[in-house]
Motif scaffolding. Structure first.
Motif, mmCIF file in Angstrom:
data_model
loop_
_atom_site.group_PDB
_atom_site.id
_atom_site.type_symbol
_atom_site.label_atom_id
_atom_site.label_comp_id
_atom_site.label_asym_id
_atom_site.label_seq_id
_atom_site.Cartn_x
_atom_site.Cartn_y
_atom_site.Cartn_z
ATOM 1 N N HIS A 20 -1.862 -9.072 0.467
ATOM 2 C CA HIS A 20 -0.846 -10.031 0.020
ATOM 3 C C HIS A 20 0.033 -10.374 1.223
ATOM 4 C CE1 HIS A 20 -1.628 -9.532 -4.324
ATOM 5 N NE2 HIS A 20 -1.857 -8.263 -4.024
ATOM 6 N N SER A 68 -3.545 -14.218 -0.878
ATOM 7 C CA SER A 68 -3.939 -13.005 -1.596
ATOM 8 C C SER A 68 -5.414 -13.070 -1.923
ATOM 9 C CB SER A 68 -3.119 -12.859 -2.880
ATOM 10 O OG SER A 68 -3.449 -11.655 -3.540
ATOM 11 N N THR A 113 0.192 -5.366 2.355
ATOM 12 C CA THR A 113 1.136 -6.286 1.711
ATOM 13 C C THR A 113 2.249 -6.545 2.710
ATOM 14 O OG1 THR A 113 0.647 -5.490 -0.518
ATOM 15 C CG2 THR A 113 2.753 -6.633 -0.193
#
Length: 347
Positions: A20, A68, A113
């Motif tokens: 992400h 993502s 992330t």
């Protein structure tokens, strides 16, 4: 059974592993298309290369974007997110360059992330949130590069440039090594060794004595075996060493060639002097052989700077007899004076 469960769990976790990357851009400044690129050729870090782009998203009305998916490598790679105003839709850039663009370079893997700051072109002054400690290493290096540029600009002299070459090569190399991330070191290597960079000649000097470059290859082979980064670095390093060795061999050969010429020249001079001396000795011996024993005695006395009177006394003859002998000597040796006799027999 336990191994099967563990294997199944591992597969599920990796199948669901997903990166992400999110952030915001200034939607008033930039088009809303945001691009994610994978950089495998570290010589193509700068510029816009369409073959590097692996994903494209559209920022919303606030400028927020998010990448993502789960198609990235499980180990660290160099990535770039960029925006520009050079084209609309899917039209390609021309010449892989766009003056009106902004990009952020970072290191990441498929499970990361990462949250980028608002208007990420100002990343140096903002905190990027990531659990991957390597993510911001390229940004930290860029901060050092700004300090480096300031040092070089302080005094635009050859002396200052040489001092800063030694200082910053060592500083950047040590900094990269301490990051424990060979990809960050590759980023530094690209900056310092680009053939268009002003430090390239110093890099070749450094390569000849610094083991750092071979050690970096070992770190790359250990951490990123069989990757384009390692293959490219290994090939370039071998080529630069070949260039360096060729240059050094050429210099050594010229030095040897000049040295050999000097030795030959000295030997020839000695030989000519010897031959000349040998020739003179032969001429002297031949000249003496033309004279009677009495005339040879007169020559020997004359070479000892005796006057005619002293020669006459030495040989128990009259001065006129000495003069007669001298005239005969002049005729036999085809000379004119006592000085000629000295030049002939002394040499």
């Amino acid at each position: 059974m336990r191994l099967l469960l563990l294997a199944t769990l591992f597969f599920i976790l990796n199948a669901n592993a997903q990166y992400h990357f999110s952030g915001s851009i200034d939607s008033d400044t930039w088009q809303n298309s945001v691009y994610l690129s994978l950089i495998e050729d570290y010589r193509k870090i700068d510029g816009i290369y369409t073959e590097q782009i692996i994903a494209k998203v559209t920022a919303d009305s606030t400028g927020y974007f998010e990448f993502s998916d789960n198609q990235l490598e499980l180990k660290n790679r160099i990535y770039k997110i960029h925006v520009d105003n050079c084209f609309k839709g899917d039209k390609n850039h021309f010449n892989e360059h766009c003056n009106n663009s902004k990009a952020i370079l970072f290191i990441a893997k498929n499970t990361d992330t990462i949250s980028f700051p608002f208007a990420f072109d100002s990343e140096m002054f903002c905190e990027i949130k990531s659990k991957n400690k390597s993510t911001t290493s390229l940004i930290d290096i860029d901060i050092l590069k700004d300090d480096m540029a300031f040092d070089y600009a302080s005094f635009r002299s050859e002396a200052n440039r040489k001092l800063n070459n030694r200082k910053w090569f060592k500083k950047l190399q040590e900094y990269g090594k301490n990051l424990n991330e060979p990809l960050a070191e590759i980023y530094i290597y690209d900056f310092l060794t680009h053939k268009s960079a002003p430090f390239y000649s110093y890099y070749l000097e450094d390569l000849s004595t610094n083991l750092y470059y071979d050690e970096l290859l070992q770190r790359l082979q250990k951490t990123y075996p069989n990757t384009n980064y390692t293959k490219q670095y290994k090939t370039e390093l071998a080529a630069d060493k070949f260039t360096l060795n060729t240059h050094n061999t050429s210099s050594i050969n010229w030095s040897k060639f000049v040295g050999i010429l000097l030795v030959i020249s000295v030997l020839l001079n000695i030989w000519f002097l010897y031959q000349n001396k040998k020739k003179k000795s032969k001429e002297t011996l031949t000249a003496k052989e033309q004279l009677t024993k009495q005339e040879q005695k007169i020559v020997d006395l004359l070479l000892n700077n005796k006057t005619n009177k002293e020669i006459a006394q030495e040989l128990f003859v009259s001065v006129s007899t000495v003069k007669t002998h001298l005239n005969n000597i002049y005729k036999k040796l085809n000379i004119q004076s006592r000085t000629d006799i000295k030049e002939l027999f002394n040499n």
